[in-house]
Design a protein around this motif. Structure first.
Motif, PDB file in Angstrom:
ATOM      1  N   ASP A 198     -27.938 -21.337 -36.090  1.00 54.08           N
ATOM      2  CA  ASP A 198     -27.601 -21.789 -37.577  1.00 54.08           C
ATOM      3  C   ASP A 198     -28.895 -22.706 -37.740  1.00 54.08           C
ATOM      4  O   ASP A 198     -29.366 -22.722 -38.962  1.00 54.08           O
ATOM      5  CB  ASP A 198     -26.268 -22.560 -37.889  1.00 54.08           C
ATOM      6  CG  ASP A 198     -25.240 -21.381 -37.867  1.00 54.08           C
ATOM      7  OD1 ASP A 198     -25.436 -20.347 -37.852  1.00 54.08           O
ATOM      8  OD2 ASP A 198     -24.122 -21.940 -37.634  1.00 54.08           O
ATOM      9  N   ASN A 199     -29.203 -23.623 -36.877  1.00 53.31           N
ATOM     10  CA  ASN A 199     -30.146 -24.559 -37.225  1.00 53.31           C
ATOM     11  C   ASN A 199     -31.586 -23.874 -37.213  1.00 53.31           C
ATOM     12  O   ASN A 199     -32.277 -24.224 -38.333  1.00 53.31           O
ATOM     13  CB  ASN A 199     -30.296 -25.751 -36.202  1.00 53.31           C
ATOM     14  CG  ASN A 199     -29.473 -26.807 -36.470  1.00 53.31           C
ATOM     15  OD1 ASN A 199     -29.827 -27.803 -37.040  1.00 53.31           O
ATOM     16  ND2 ASN A 199     -28.270 -26.654 -36.127  1.00 53.31           N
ATOM     17  N   ARG A 200     -31.858 -23.040 -36.268  1.00 51.00           N
ATOM     18  CA  ARG A 200     -33.021 -22.203 -36.333  1.00 51.00           C
ATOM     19  C   ARG A 200     -33.240 -21.429 -37.680  1.00 51.00           C
ATOM     20  O   ARG A 200     -34.297 -21.206 -38.277  1.00 51.00           O
ATOM     21  CB  ARG A 200     -33.386 -21.304 -34.976  1.00 51.00           C
ATOM     22  CG  ARG A 200     -34.502 -20.893 -34.499  1.00 51.00           C
ATOM     23  CD  ARG A 200     -34.350 -20.454 -33.168  1.00 51.00           C
ATOM     24  NE  ARG A 200     -34.249 -21.671 -32.170  1.00 51.00           N
ATOM     25  CZ  ARG A 200     -33.754 -21.147 -30.943  1.00 51.00           C
ATOM     26  NH1 ARG A 200     -33.298 -20.099 -30.665  1.00 51.00           N
ATOM     27  NH2 ARG A 200     -33.677 -22.263 -30.072  1.00 51.00           N
ATOM     28  N   LYS A 201     -32.030 -20.512 -38.139  1.00 49.28           N
ATOM     29  CA  LYS A 201     -32.269 -19.915 -39.597  1.00 49.28           C
ATOM     30  C   LYS A 201     -32.474 -20.829 -40.405  1.00 49.28           C
ATOM     31  O   LYS A 201     -33.436 -20.449 -41.468  1.00 49.28           O
ATOM     32  CB  LYS A 201     -30.753 -19.019 -39.716  1.00 49.28           C
ATOM     33  CG  LYS A 201     -30.749 -18.006 -38.721  1.00 49.28           C
ATOM     34  CD  LYS A 201     -29.091 -17.242 -38.844  1.00 49.28           C
ATOM     35  CE  LYS A 201     -29.044 -16.206 -37.891  1.00 49.28           C
ATOM     36  NZ  LYS A 201     -27.615 -15.582 -38.269  1.00 49.28           N
ATOM     37  N   MET A 202     -32.005 -22.087 -40.652  1.00 44.87           N
ATOM     38  CA  MET A 202     -32.439 -22.827 -41.904  1.00 44.87           C
ATOM     39  C   MET A 202     -33.784 -23.255 -41.720  1.00 44.87           C
ATOM     40  O   MET A 202     -34.460 -23.239 -42.747  1.00 44.87           O
ATOM     41  CB  MET A 202     -31.567 -23.962 -41.588  1.00 44.87           C
ATOM     42  CG  MET A 202     -31.619 -25.140 -42.578  1.00 44.87           C
ATOM     43  SD  MET A 202     -31.210 -24.671 -44.195  1.00 44.87           S
ATOM     44  CE  MET A 202     -29.275 -24.830 -43.998  1.00 44.87           C
ATOM     45  N   ILE A 203     -34.210 -23.613 -40.691  1.00 44.71           N
ATOM     46  CA  ILE A 203     -35.662 -23.862 -40.240  1.00 44.71           C
ATOM     47  C   ILE A 203     -36.697 -22.466 -40.839  1.00 44.71           C
ATOM     48  O   ILE A 203     -37.648 -22.874 -41.552  1.00 44.71           O
ATOM     49  CB  ILE A 203     -35.842 -24.163 -39.095  1.00 44.71           C
ATOM     50  CG1 ILE A 203     -35.127 -25.728 -38.523  1.00 44.71           C
ATOM     51  CG2 ILE A 203     -37.549 -24.530 -38.689  1.00 44.71           C
ATOM     52  CD1 ILE A 203     -35.086 -25.945 -37.198  1.00 44.71           C
ATOM     53  N   LEU A 204     -36.251 -21.506 -40.462  1.00 45.61           N
ATOM     54  CA  LEU A 204     -37.125 -20.463 -40.776  1.00 45.61           C
ATOM     55  C   LEU A 204     -37.227 -20.038 -42.153  1.00 45.61           C
ATOM     56  O   LEU A 204     -37.903 -19.895 -42.739  1.00 45.61           O
ATOM     57  CB  LEU A 204     -36.868 -19.183 -39.661  1.00 45.61           C
ATOM     58  CG  LEU A 204     -37.350 -19.175 -38.394  1.00 45.61           C
ATOM     59  CD1 LEU A 204     -36.588 -17.917 -37.648  1.00 45.61           C
ATOM     60  CD2 LEU A 204     -38.687 -18.894 -38.548  1.00 45.61           C
TER      61      LEU A 204
END
Length: 239
Positions: free
Chosen positions: A83-89
């Motif tokens: 979830d965090n990685r998707k937000m960053i991307l």
């Protein structure tokens, strides 16, 4: 040596190593854009986030910065991490919507469009990872460029946004850039780095006749290492 658990695997690590280093050594992929083994970790892109479990609690940390500890449990692709990685991307895609590197990373996470595309944010290839600035300072030792301004106006630039007079044309910034934001080309006997508004005359090899490196860079190395004047008259391929 200490023992850590990454994605269910018990692994040995040396004290002082980061989670990212241990994972990489053991074939565990953690995406990152701002990390380079020759430079001090910076934690700018945040793509390398992982979830650590310690003392009955868990939290998200940047794996390039967090040192391993005895008994530490790490998850590299837990739901919280993803979830965090998707937000960053999505945020990176909002800034660099046309960049192929960012598009590919986003696609791997199932992201086609960013929901964070403000009208005032222009398309860019630079993700402000600072790799170019750190390479220039830590490896080359010149500091011809730096990160300037804040917020949405933050960018990499030479002093006063003029031609980078301290630049030696080595191209380290170009080679470490993860998104191709820095534009450099060698045309005949000249190297041009467009971002810094600089041009350099290239050295011609006395044997093969090829132009192989900027004269300013070679002068810098020769003076720093106290080499003879003729040391760079012949290119590495002909020596």
């Amino acid at each position: 040596m200490i023992t850590v658990n990454i994605d269910g695997r018990e692994l040995k690590a040396e004290k002082g190593q980061t989670i990212l280093q241990v994972a990489s050594e053991n074939g565990i992929d953690i995406p990152t854009l701002c990390y380079h083994e020759a430079l001090e970790p910076y934690g700018a892109c945040r793509l390398c986030v992982v979830e650590i479990f310690k003392g009955g609690r868990s939290r998200i940390v940047a794996s390039c910065l967090y040192p391993v500890e005895e008994g530490l449990e790490i998850k590299t692709s837990s739901p919280r991490v993803l979830d965090n990685r998707k937000m960053i991307l999505e945020l990176l895609l909002a800034r660099c919507s046309k960049n192929k590197v960012i598009q590919e990373l986003a696609s791997q996470m199932g992201i086609e469009h960013s929901s964070f595309k403000p009208e005032y944010l222009e398309d860019n290839d630079c993700i402000l990872c600072g790799l170019c600035v750190r390479a220039c300072e830590q490896v080359v030792g010149v500091s011809a460029i730096s990160l300037v301004n804040r917020g949405i106006t933050k960018e990499v630039a030479p002093p006063f946004f003029e031609a980078a007079t301290a630049c030696i044309g080595c191209g380290s910034c170009y080679y470490v850039c993860p998104t191709g934001a820095i534009k450099m080309e060698d045309k005949g006997d000249t190297r041009i780095i467009h971002n810094w508004k600089v041009e350099f005359k290239l050295k011609k090899c006395k044997v093969c006749g090829n132009y192989w490196a900027p004269e300013k860079q070679l002068d810098y190395i020769r003076d720093k290492l106290h080499l003879p004047d003729e040391f760079f008259d012949i290119c590495p391929n002909c020596k």
